[in-house]
Design a protein around this motif. Structure first.
Motif, short mmCIF file in Angstrom:
data_model
loop_
_atom_site.label_atom_id
_atom_site.label_comp_id
_atom_site.label_asym_id
_atom_site.label_seq_id
_atom_site.Cartn_x
_atom_site.Cartn_y
_atom_site.Cartn_z
N GLN A 110 -13.40 9.74 -0.03
CA GLN A 110 -12.27 10.67 -0.09
C GLN A 110 -12.28 11.38 -1.44
OE1 GLN A 110 -9.13 8.57 1.55
NE2 GLN A 110 -7.86 10.33 1.98
N GLN A 111 -12.03 12.69 -1.40
CA GLN A 111 -11.97 13.47 -2.63
C GLN A 111 -10.52 13.56 -3.07
OE1 GLN A 111 -14.07 16.96 -3.24
NE2 GLN A 111 -15.92 15.73 -3.20
N PRO A 112 -10.31 13.81 -4.35
CA PRO A 112 -8.92 13.99 -4.78
C PRO A 112 -8.29 15.15 -4.04
CG PRO A 112 -10.49 14.51 -6.55
CD PRO A 112 -11.27 13.90 -5.42
N ALA A 113 -7.03 15.00 -3.68
CA ALA A 113 -6.35 16.01 -2.90
C ALA A 113 -6.33 17.36 -3.61
CB ALA A 113 -4.93 15.56 -2.58
N SER A 114 -6.49 17.35 -4.93
CA SER A 114 -6.40 18.59 -5.69
C SER A 114 -7.54 19.55 -5.35
CB SER A 114 -6.40 18.29 -7.18
OG SER A 114 -7.59 17.62 -7.51
N SER A 115 -8.62 19.05 -4.69
CA SER A 115 -9.73 19.95 -4.37
C SER A 115 -9.40 20.82 -3.15
CB SER A 115 -11.01 19.15 -4.11
OG SER A 115 -10.83 18.36 -2.95
N ALA A 116 -8.30 20.54 -2.48
CA ALA A 116 -7.91 21.35 -1.32
C ALA A 116 -6.88 22.39 -1.73
CB ALA A 116 -7.33 20.45 -0.24
N PRO A 117 -7.02 23.62 -1.22
CA PRO A 117 -6.01 24.63 -1.51
C PRO A 117 -4.67 24.21 -0.90
CG PRO A 117 -7.56 25.42 0.15
CD PRO A 117 -8.06 24.09 -0.32
N ALA A 118 -3.61 24.68 -1.49
CA ALA A 118 -2.29 24.34 -0.96
C ALA A 118 -2.16 24.91 0.45
CB ALA A 118 -1.21 24.89 -1.86
N GLY A 119 -1.71 24.11 1.37
CA GLY A 119 -1.51 24.58 2.74
C GLY A 119 -0.14 24.18 3.21
N ASN A 120 0.29 24.82 4.28
CA ASN A 120 1.60 24.53 4.85
C ASN A 120 1.39 23.68 6.11
OD1 ASN A 120 3.86 24.71 6.59
ND2 ASN A 120 4.56 26.54 5.51
N ALA A 121 1.77 22.40 6.00
CA ALA A 121 1.51 21.45 7.09
C ALA A 121 2.19 21.87 8.39
CB ALA A 121 1.95 20.05 6.68
N LYS A 122 3.37 22.44 8.28
CA LYS A 122 4.11 22.83 9.48
C LYS A 122 3.39 23.96 10.22
CE LYS A 122 8.39 22.44 11.23
NZ LYS A 122 9.46 22.53 11.76
N ASP A 179 -3.94 25.39 6.07
CA ASP A 179 -2.71 24.90 6.72
C ASP A 179 -3.03 23.75 7.67
OD1 ASP A 179 -1.25 26.78 5.36
OD2 ASP A 179 -0.97 28.13 7.06
N ILE A 180 -4.08 23.93 8.47
CA ILE A 180 -4.47 22.87 9.41
C ILE A 180 -4.84 21.60 8.64
CG2 ILE A 180 -6.21 22.16 11.11
CD1 ILE A 180 -6.34 25.12 12.00
N TYR A 181 -5.57 21.82 7.54
CA TYR A 181 -5.99 20.68 6.71
C TYR A 181 -4.76 19.96 6.16
CZ TYR A 181 -8.72 18.11 3.22
OH TYR A 181 -9.30 17.13 2.46
N ALA A 182 -3.80 20.75 5.69
CA ALA A 182 -2.58 20.16 5.13
C ALA A 182 -1.84 19.36 6.21
CB ALA A 182 -1.68 21.25 4.56
N TYR A 183 -1.84 19.90 7.42
CA TYR A 183 -1.19 19.18 8.53
C TYR A 183 -1.86 17.83 8.76
CZ TYR A 183 -0.31 17.70 13.30
OH TYR A 183 -0.02 16.94 14.40
N LEU A 184 -3.19 17.84 8.90
CA LEU A 184 -3.90 16.60 9.17
C LEU A 184 -3.74 15.61 8.02
CD1 LEU A 184 -7.13 18.11 10.76
CD2 LEU A 184 -5.29 16.91 11.95
N ALA A 185 -3.77 16.14 6.78
CA ALA A 185 -3.64 15.26 5.61
C ALA A 185 -2.23 14.69 5.50
CB ALA A 185 -3.99 16.04 4.34
#
Ligand code: HEC
Length: 124
Positions: free
Chosen positions: A23-35, A100-106
């Motif tokens: 697992q990579q630190p969450a900071s490597s992902a752009p901010a997404g909207n989970a909803k 956004d999809i990534y943020a949802y799954l995460a």
């Protein structure tokens, strides 16, 4: 007989976890909207193969949390899958939507530990 089937299932689960990418630190992902990501996940149809919560289904593996691919690997995979999955170009799903999809799954709760599922408890 039943016991043997169950311990085989448990074995697969353990192997799956052991082979999972680190697992990579969450900071490597752009901010997404989970909803928004959840809505896209349903609208685009990821759920058809991966289940409503990315838990995996008959046509696709678990992609929900634990372990979560690093964002770079996630988007690279969606653009050019190597197996049965159809590719999704940036025209179909722009990077912002992938985030956004990534943020949802995460945002989903992690899968329960094998030990917490009585039927999958390894024989001791
Ligand atoms: C038609 C069924 C199908 C659809 C629709 C689908 N997938 Fe997949 N997906 C798969 C299958 C099957 C795999 C396993 C590898 C392969 O065959 O490509 C996979 C693999 C993946 C992986 C790689 C998992 C890993 O751990 O390596 C990701 C990430 C993924 N899918 C995300 C998505 C997202 C996001 C969507 C919606 C935009 C989506 N998929 C739509 C079938 C599907």
């Amino acid at each position: 007989m039943m016991k043997r089937i169950l311990s085989t299932v448990a074995g697969f689960v353990v192997i799956g976890v052991a082979n999972a990418p680190a697992q990579q630190p969450a900071s490597s992902a752009p901010a997404g909207n989970a909803k928004a990501g959840q809505a896209l996940f349903m609208k685009i149809g990821c759920y058809e193969c991966h289940g409503n919560e990315g838990q995996g289904g008959a046509a696709g593996p678990r992609i929900g949390r634990s372990p979560m691919l690093a964002f770079r690997n996630f988007i690279t995979y969606i653009r050019a899958p190597r197996g049965e999955m159809p590719p999704y170009s940036a025209k179909v799903i722009p990077e912002k939507d992938v985030a956004d999809i990534y943020a949802y799954l995460a945002s989903l709760p992690p899968a329960p530990a094998v030990e917490s599922i009585p039927l999958l408890k390894p024989d001791r």
